[in-house]
Enzyme design. Structure first.
Site, PDB file in Angstrom:
ATOM      1  N   HIS A  86       1.915   4.684  -2.847  1.00 31.58           N
ATOM      2  CA  HIS A  86       2.058   6.126  -2.612  1.00 31.58           C
ATOM      3  C   HIS A  86       3.480   6.591  -2.948  1.00 31.58           C
ATOM      4  CE1 HIS A  86      -1.848   6.298  -0.834  1.00 31.58           C
ATOM      5  NE2 HIS A  86      -1.533   5.666   0.282  1.00 31.58           N
ATOM      6  N   HIS A  89       0.834  -1.210   0.000  1.00 31.44           N
ATOM      7  CA  HIS A  89       0.000   0.000   0.000  1.00 31.44           C
ATOM      8  C   HIS A  89       0.871   1.264   0.000  1.00 31.44           C
ATOM      9  CE1 HIS A  89      -3.709   2.288   0.983  1.00 31.44           C
ATOM     10  NE2 HIS A  89      -2.850   3.093   1.602  1.00 31.44           N
ATOM     11  N   GLU A  90       1.809   1.318   0.932  1.00 32.29           N
ATOM     12  CA  GLU A  90       2.666   2.510   1.025  1.00 32.29           C
ATOM     13  C   GLU A  90       3.608   2.626  -0.166  1.00 32.29           C
ATOM     14  OE1 GLU A  90       1.870   4.674   3.081  1.00 32.29           O
ATOM     15  OE2 GLU A  90       0.537   3.414   4.285  1.00 32.29           O
TER      16      GLU A  90
END
Length: 439
Positions: free
Chosen positions: A21, A17-18
């Protein structure tokens, strides 16, 4: 095993997920100051060219902190260095469409990961109980259960739930699982006629089951060492066809007979093995823990392994992603409308238990479980709730439409609201988890 599975699953999902980003931020020229897996004090950290990477103590999340913005976990609090607005490497200097893509990338990577894991699962092969793909024919109705009270009988065939056709046990289980605590109407095919029954499902179906099981042959799957069955010569694969002169057609009929024993006595089993039928005398033992007589056998659950070619696996993965996407949407919509009870929600303890059981079952099941949680994480982060990625996207969209930034104070209040909402939900699901453990 449970803790290990939980940490592996959570670590992978948060990292991916990170990473979404992080990569999109770098792609648009935004300086990333820190990349953290977990919150709180760092366990260990290292410094890259311009980014500090760390693994923190509390593994329930993570964040990417970009220059000119607090962090991707606190994106709208307004505590921004004003001098960063004009810096081309600042998050806030970027056009809104780039900011939205950076926010969207985290959930997107979770959804992509889910698809990749589903592909791997279908190539490796999935095992599932054979009955899940069979029609919903009732093999057993538990005594004093909800099903018995509404009149469901053995060999009834359930064909619809609230007017929706259920073709197999898997579809039926999903439908009633989503309607815990609600009234449902079942359409039943019995003796050539269709009947309808109204059923109030329990709030927590892990605590109180509906009370029906599929047709399960009285086939021995396991014989405990030094048990009465082992001493009498009963073997795995034997089929019990009679007991004390009474015909046995399903495992549950045999279980009911054993439950009816009130005193120590020998029983005569009629057993089929290699197309030969013979009798065995067994003396059951009283089990203090179970408070009943047992002989030390477990039923045989037929399972099937399904494997697909890489091309077929891709198609199956997208199909499964679509089906689960619809299911997740229905659950979220049901929570909003009240059709789905909040008591069905689980928190970290439920996820840990789920991941531990999946890992014990096998790598394929664990990867499937990880894919399912990753898909949920992706979609839930897209909800338009302040402090979630979806909340940031919504605010950026509003600012794009009105052509000016929202006041810092408004963003701050929205952040407080988002934290309060998510905090309340987290407390609720953890309380649900604790109740399940206690019960």
């Amino acid at each position: 095993m449970t803790l290990l599975a939980f940490l592996i699953m959570l670590g992978v999902l948060i990292t991916i997920h990170e990473l979404g980003h992080f990569l999109f931020a770098r792609m648009f020229g935004v300086k990333v100051e820190s990349f953290s897996i977990g919150f709180g004090p760092p366990i260990f950290k290292w410094r890259g060219k311009e980014t500090e990477y760390q693994v923190a103590l509390i593994p329930l999340g993570g964040y990417v902190k970009m220059y000119g913005e607090d962090s991707m976990t606190e994106p709208i609090q307004g505590n921004v260095d004003k001098s960063a607005f004009s810096d081309p490497r600042s998050f806030h200097s970027k056009p809104n469409w780039q900011k939205m893509l950076i926010a969207f990338a985290g959930p997107l990577f979770n959804i992509i990961l889910a698809i990749i894991l589903f592909i791997a699962v279908y190539i490796i092969g999935t095992k599932e109980p054979a009955y899940l793909s069979e029609p919903v024919v009732v093999g057993y109705v538990e005594k004093n259960s909800i099903a018995e009270k509404v009149g469901i009988q053995p060999f009834d065939k359930i064909i619809k739930v609230n007017g929706k056709e259920v073709k197999n046990w898997k579809e039926f289980t999903i439908e009633i699982g989503m309607k815990a605590g609600k009234n449902v109407e079942l359409e039943i095919f019995r003796n050539g006629n269709i009947q309808k029954v109204s059923v109030l499902l329990p709030d927590d179906m892990t605590k109180q089951s509906f009370g029906i099981s599929p047709v399960l042959p009285a086939k021995v799957g396991k014989v405990l060492e030094n048990s009465p069955a082992a001493k009498a010569g009963l073997k795995e694969g034997d089929v019990i066809v009679g007991v004390n002169g009474r015909p046995i057609n399903t495992w549950f009929e045999f279980a009911d007979f054993m439950a009816s024993l009130k005193e120590k006595q020998s029983i005569n089993l009629l057993v089929k093995r290699d197309n030969k039928i013979f009798s065995i005398m067994i003396e059951p033992q009283y089990n203090e823990e179970l408070k009943k007589f047992t002989i030390g056998i477990a039923p045989k659950f037929e399972a099937k392994t399904i494997q697909y070619s890489p091309i077929e696996a891709v198609g199956k993965a997208f199909e499964k992603t679509k089906d689960l996407t619809v299911a997740i949407y229905n659950v979220i919509a049901g929570l909003i409308t009240g059709e789905v009870s909040f008591k069905t929600l689980g928190g970290p303890i439920s996820i840990a238990k789920f991941s531990g059981e999946a890992l014990e079952t096998g790598i394929s099941t664990f990867l499937f479980a990880m894919a399912f949680i990753s898909l949920q994480l992706g979609y839930l982060n897209l909800l338009p709730i302040p402090v979630l990625d979806g909340g940031l996207i919504l605010i950026l969209l509003i600012e794009t439409i009105i052509r000016r930034p929202l006041p810092d104070k408004a963003k701050e209040y929205l952040a407080y609201f988002g934290f309060a909402l998510l905090g309340t939900l987290m407390i609720y699901v953890i309380f649900n988890d604790i109740l399940r453990v206690i019960q």
